[in-house]
Design an enzyme around this catalytic site. Structure first.
Site, PDB file in Angstrom:
ATOM      1  N   ASP A  12       0.869  -1.157   0.000  1.00 16.94           N
ATOM      2  CA  ASP A  12       0.000   0.000   0.000  1.00 16.94           C
ATOM      3  C   ASP A  12       0.917   1.221   0.000  1.00 16.94           C
ATOM      4  OD1 ASP A  12      -2.270   1.667   0.329  1.00 16.94           O
ATOM      5  OD2 ASP A  12      -2.019   1.633   2.505  1.00 16.94           O
ATOM      6  N   ASP A  14      -0.064   5.020   1.209  1.00 18.07           N
ATOM      7  CA  ASP A  14      -0.250   5.892   2.367  1.00 18.07           C
ATOM      8  C   ASP A  14      -0.255   5.096   3.664  1.00 18.07           C
ATOM      9  OD1 ASP A  14      -0.807   8.444   0.863  1.00 18.07           O
ATOM     10  OD2 ASP A  14      -2.320   7.126   0.009  1.00 18.07           O
ATOM     11  N   THR A 104      -2.670   1.283  -4.374  1.00 16.13           N
ATOM     12  CA  THR A 104      -3.126   2.389  -3.546  1.00 16.13           C
ATOM     13  C   THR A 104      -4.574   2.772  -3.815  1.00 16.13           C
ATOM     14  OG1 THR A 104      -2.723   4.729  -3.001  1.00 16.13           O
ATOM     15  CG2 THR A 104      -2.170   4.021  -5.232  1.00 16.13           C
ATOM     16  N   SER A 105      -5.208   3.326  -2.794  1.00 15.48           N
ATOM     17  CA  SER A 105      -6.569   3.840  -2.943  1.00 15.48           C
ATOM     18  C   SER A 105      -6.572   5.270  -3.471  1.00 15.48           C
ATOM     19  CB  SER A 105      -7.309   3.782  -1.594  1.00 15.48           C
ATOM     20  OG  SER A 105      -7.509   2.446  -1.197  1.00 15.48           O
ATOM     21  N   LYS A 136     -10.473  -1.179  -2.440  1.00 16.26           N
ATOM     22  CA  LYS A 136     -10.360  -1.931  -1.188  1.00 16.26           C
ATOM     23  C   LYS A 136     -11.613  -1.676  -0.339  1.00 16.26           C
ATOM     24  CE  LYS A 136      -5.380  -1.036  -1.336  1.00 16.26           C
ATOM     25  NZ  LYS A 136      -4.235  -0.360  -0.719  1.00 16.26           N
ATOM     26  N   ASP A 161      -1.787  -0.765   6.083  1.00 16.95           N
ATOM     27  CA  ASP A 161      -1.977  -0.100   7.372  1.00 16.95           C
ATOM     28  C   ASP A 161      -3.434  -0.003   7.792  1.00 16.95           C
ATOM     29  OD1 ASP A 161      -2.620   1.911   5.391  1.00 16.95           O
ATOM     30  OD2 ASP A 161      -2.488   3.391   7.002  1.00 16.95           O
TER      31      ASP A 161
END
Length: 215
Positions: A12, A14, A104-105, A136, A161
């Site tokens: 991921d 962030d 990543t989102s 996600k 995270d």
């Protein structure tokens, strides 16, 4: 030392490679105020989730296009203050380029801006929010990254995270999900580390120093 044999390491962004919390809080606080929403509730809800999905939860359909454009612009504006998570640069620079990816989102422009601000290299594979139909906790991003690297998901390790990201890794069927930071402690990862300073890639395996474990 814990050892996870694998063919790929899927990060991921962030909270795992970069610390963007200050920028996230600033941008989403501004957005919440602009749309008359409770700041604390909005900023708590965004971690691990695509902006398009958060906007869909909070804004009537007629206003979503403008709301999404606003938060995307404000997050990119705040990206300059992004820093690298401890150990991130050393770890990714030690990895063969054919074995790692970022999932990543954030949208591509935002993810690229944050990585650059943190001084991290461009990943060989970047799967961003605008690359997948379902964000996600759906597994789409991690499955796409594994496919792009030419590996089976069961031979990959995911570093995450957030609860949504950890669930996405689980749903993808990866070998091990490593949580990173305090947010991951109760989110269902196989193990949780403080940061990336205790992780090393050695001979086709990710080695984790026990001294960096949390929880």
């Amino acid at each position: 030392m814990l050892v996870a044999e694998c063919d790929a390491v899927l990060f991921d962004n962030d909270g795992v490679l970069v610390d963007s919390d200050a920028g996230v809080h600033a941008a989403w606080s501004r957005w919440a105020v602009a749309f008359g929403l409770p700041v604390d509730e909005v900023t708590e809800a965004v971690h691990g989730r695509r902006a398009v999905d958060t906007v869909a939860l909070l804004v009537p359909e007629s206003g979503r296009v403008g709301a999404l454009a606003d938060i995307t612009r404000w997050e990119v504006e705040e990206a300059a203050g992004t820093t690298a998570i401890g150990g991130a640069r050393a770890l990714v620079e030690s990895l063969p380029r054919e074995v790692w990816a970022v999932v990543t989102s954030g949208v591509t422009t935002l993810a690229s801006a944050r990585l650059a601000a943190a001084g991290l290299p461009t990943p060989p594979v970047l799967v961003a929010a605008d690359d997948v139909e379902h964000g996600k906790p759906a597994p789409d991003g991690y499955l796409a990254a594994a496919t792009a690297l030419g590996v089976e998901p069961r031979r990959a390790v995911v570093l995450e995270d957030s609860a949504a990201g950890i669930a996405a890794g689980r749903a993808a069927g990866v070998a091990v999900v490593v949580g990173v930071g305090e947010r991951a402690v109760t989110a269902g990862a196989d193990l949780v580390v403080r940061d990336l300073s205790g992780l090393r890639w050695v001979d086709g395996a990710l080695h984790v120093d026990r001294s960096t474990l949390l929880g």
